[in-house]
Design an enzyme around this catalytic site. Sequence first.
Site, PDB file in Angstrom:
ATOM      1  N   ASP A  82       0.844  -1.198   0.000  1.00  0.00           N
ATOM      2  CA  ASP A  82       0.000   0.000   0.000  1.00  0.00           C
ATOM      3  C   ASP A  82       0.878   1.246   0.000  1.00  0.00           C
ATOM      4  O   ASP A  82       1.536   1.551   0.983  1.00  0.00           O
ATOM      5  CB  ASP A  82      -0.880   0.010   1.259  1.00  0.00           C
ATOM      6  CG  ASP A  82      -1.794   1.228   1.288  1.00  0.00           C
ATOM      7  OD1 ASP A  82      -2.872   1.176   0.663  1.00  0.00           O
ATOM      8  OD2 ASP A  82      -1.420   2.256   1.898  1.00  0.00           O
ATOM      9  N   LYS A 142      -2.680   5.752  -4.336  1.00  0.00           N
ATOM     10  CA  LYS A 142      -3.797   6.671  -4.064  1.00  0.00           C
ATOM     11  C   LYS A 142      -3.578   8.009  -4.747  1.00  0.00           C
ATOM     12  O   LYS A 142      -2.435   8.498  -4.818  1.00  0.00           O
ATOM     13  CB  LYS A 142      -3.931   6.904  -2.550  1.00  0.00           C
ATOM     14  CG  LYS A 142      -3.873   5.632  -1.732  1.00  0.00           C
ATOM     15  CD  LYS A 142      -4.050   5.889  -0.239  1.00  0.00           C
ATOM     16  CE  LYS A 142      -3.664   4.664   0.574  1.00  0.00           C
ATOM     17  NZ  LYS A 142      -2.223   4.575   0.871  1.00  0.00           N
ATOM     18  N   HIS A 193      -7.594   9.498  -2.031  1.00  0.00           N
ATOM     19  CA  HIS A 193      -6.949   9.473  -0.712  1.00  0.00           C
ATOM     20  C   HIS A 193      -7.824  10.066   0.400  1.00  0.00           C
ATOM     21  O   HIS A 193      -7.899   9.515   1.487  1.00  0.00           O
ATOM     22  CB  HIS A 193      -5.598  10.198  -0.795  1.00  0.00           C
ATOM     23  CG  HIS A 193      -4.589   9.710   0.185  1.00  0.00           C
ATOM     24  ND1 HIS A 193      -3.253   9.563  -0.108  1.00  0.00           N
ATOM     25  CD2 HIS A 193      -4.714   9.318   1.480  1.00  0.00           C
ATOM     26  CE1 HIS A 193      -2.608   9.104   0.954  1.00  0.00           C
ATOM     27  NE2 HIS A 193      -3.472   8.956   1.934  1.00  0.00           N
ATOM     28  N   TYR A 202       3.099   9.783  -0.564  1.00  0.00           N
ATOM     29  CA  TYR A 202       4.177   9.168   0.231  1.00  0.00           C
ATOM     30  C   TYR A 202       5.539   9.359  -0.443  1.00  0.00           C
ATOM     31  O   TYR A 202       6.578   9.139   0.163  1.00  0.00           O
ATOM     32  CB  TYR A 202       3.945   7.657   0.454  1.00  0.00           C
ATOM     33  CG  TYR A 202       2.669   7.266   1.154  1.00  0.00           C
ATOM     34  CD1 TYR A 202       1.847   8.218   1.765  1.00  0.00           C
ATOM     35  CD2 TYR A 202       2.271   5.937   1.211  1.00  0.00           C
ATOM     36  CE1 TYR A 202       0.669   7.844   2.404  1.00  0.00           C
ATOM     37  CE2 TYR A 202       1.099   5.550   1.855  1.00  0.00           C
ATOM     38  CZ  TYR A 202       0.291   6.512   2.433  1.00  0.00           C
ATOM     39  OH  TYR A 202      -0.875   6.120   3.052  1.00  0.00           O
TER      40      TYR A 202
END
Length: 280
Positions: free
Chosen positions: A46, A76, A112, A51
Amino acid sequence: MSKVPSITLNNGVEMPQLGFGVWQVPDDEAAKAVVTAIEAGYRSVDTAAIYENEVGTGKAIAASGVAREELFVTTKLWNSAKETWTRDSVLREFDASLDKLGLDYIDLYLIHWPRAMRDDYVTVWSAFAEIAESGRAKAVGVSNFKEPQLRRIIDASGLTPAVNQVELHPQLAQAELRAFHAEHGIATEAWSPLGQGKGLLEVPTIVAIAQKYGRTPAQVVLRWHLQTGNVAIPKSVTPSRIAENFDVFGFALDAEDITAIAALDEGQRLGPDPDDFDWN
Ligand code: NAD
């Protein structure tokens, strides 16, 4: 063959019930951590555009030697507050994620955050429907959506998200939202499944259950997720913990333990309330 049980999403796609999360892992470290996780047996990762470790995650996937179809990759859309989202900007971001990951399809693509105050998530969701239709995401879903927003996208598009990824752990068990998911065929995926490794793993009830089975508190919490029907995506960069968090298939909690853990629900969030969340 992976020993991780899978759940069948509402479009027939199989999703491993245990995956590996990489939030707050820098790109170069993510490459290493994801390789360690795949070697330990994880087949689901994930990540997310925000990120900033899609490149490292993609490198690990390429280096793993595991066939693409055996892996389940989630990323996401960072539907940033910097712009109002349109079909084209969503497709652009999706392409950018594919590119960074070095993949030609994503298993699961999520919005998200709903950022309901901006009122563009219905538009974003219709672009997600188009991505699903193209086959470039095997499944599409959302993250941090509450019931009114779920209802709204389902009503507007006729497409029910396959997954809603939300903060969920024994101290925030999300019973009402889970019931709504069950009623509508939405899989519940738990983020911060270990309560971010903070106080939860020291709660006496969890520690006592861990002692009863000769297991660790993290393993007890992950068993609770699996037996509750959640998908869980614990994060660690420590190889021993990565292995520990995967070694949860050799025991089962009994009904008494599940009841004791249910009593820990305080409705307390560690992360932001989606109603207020609108970061850039
Ligand atoms: P988590 O509950 O997985 O906790 C991770 C922390 O717990 C680690 O940093 C470590 O400090 C500790 N830990 C891990 N394994 C342990 C063990 N065996 N024993 C003791 N301590 C241990 O929290 P998380 O990283 O916030 O969430 C997991 C994943 O969920 C993220 O990596 C990300 O992929 C996803 N996530 C998604 C959202 C979202 O908005 N969709 C938000 C947060 C996280």
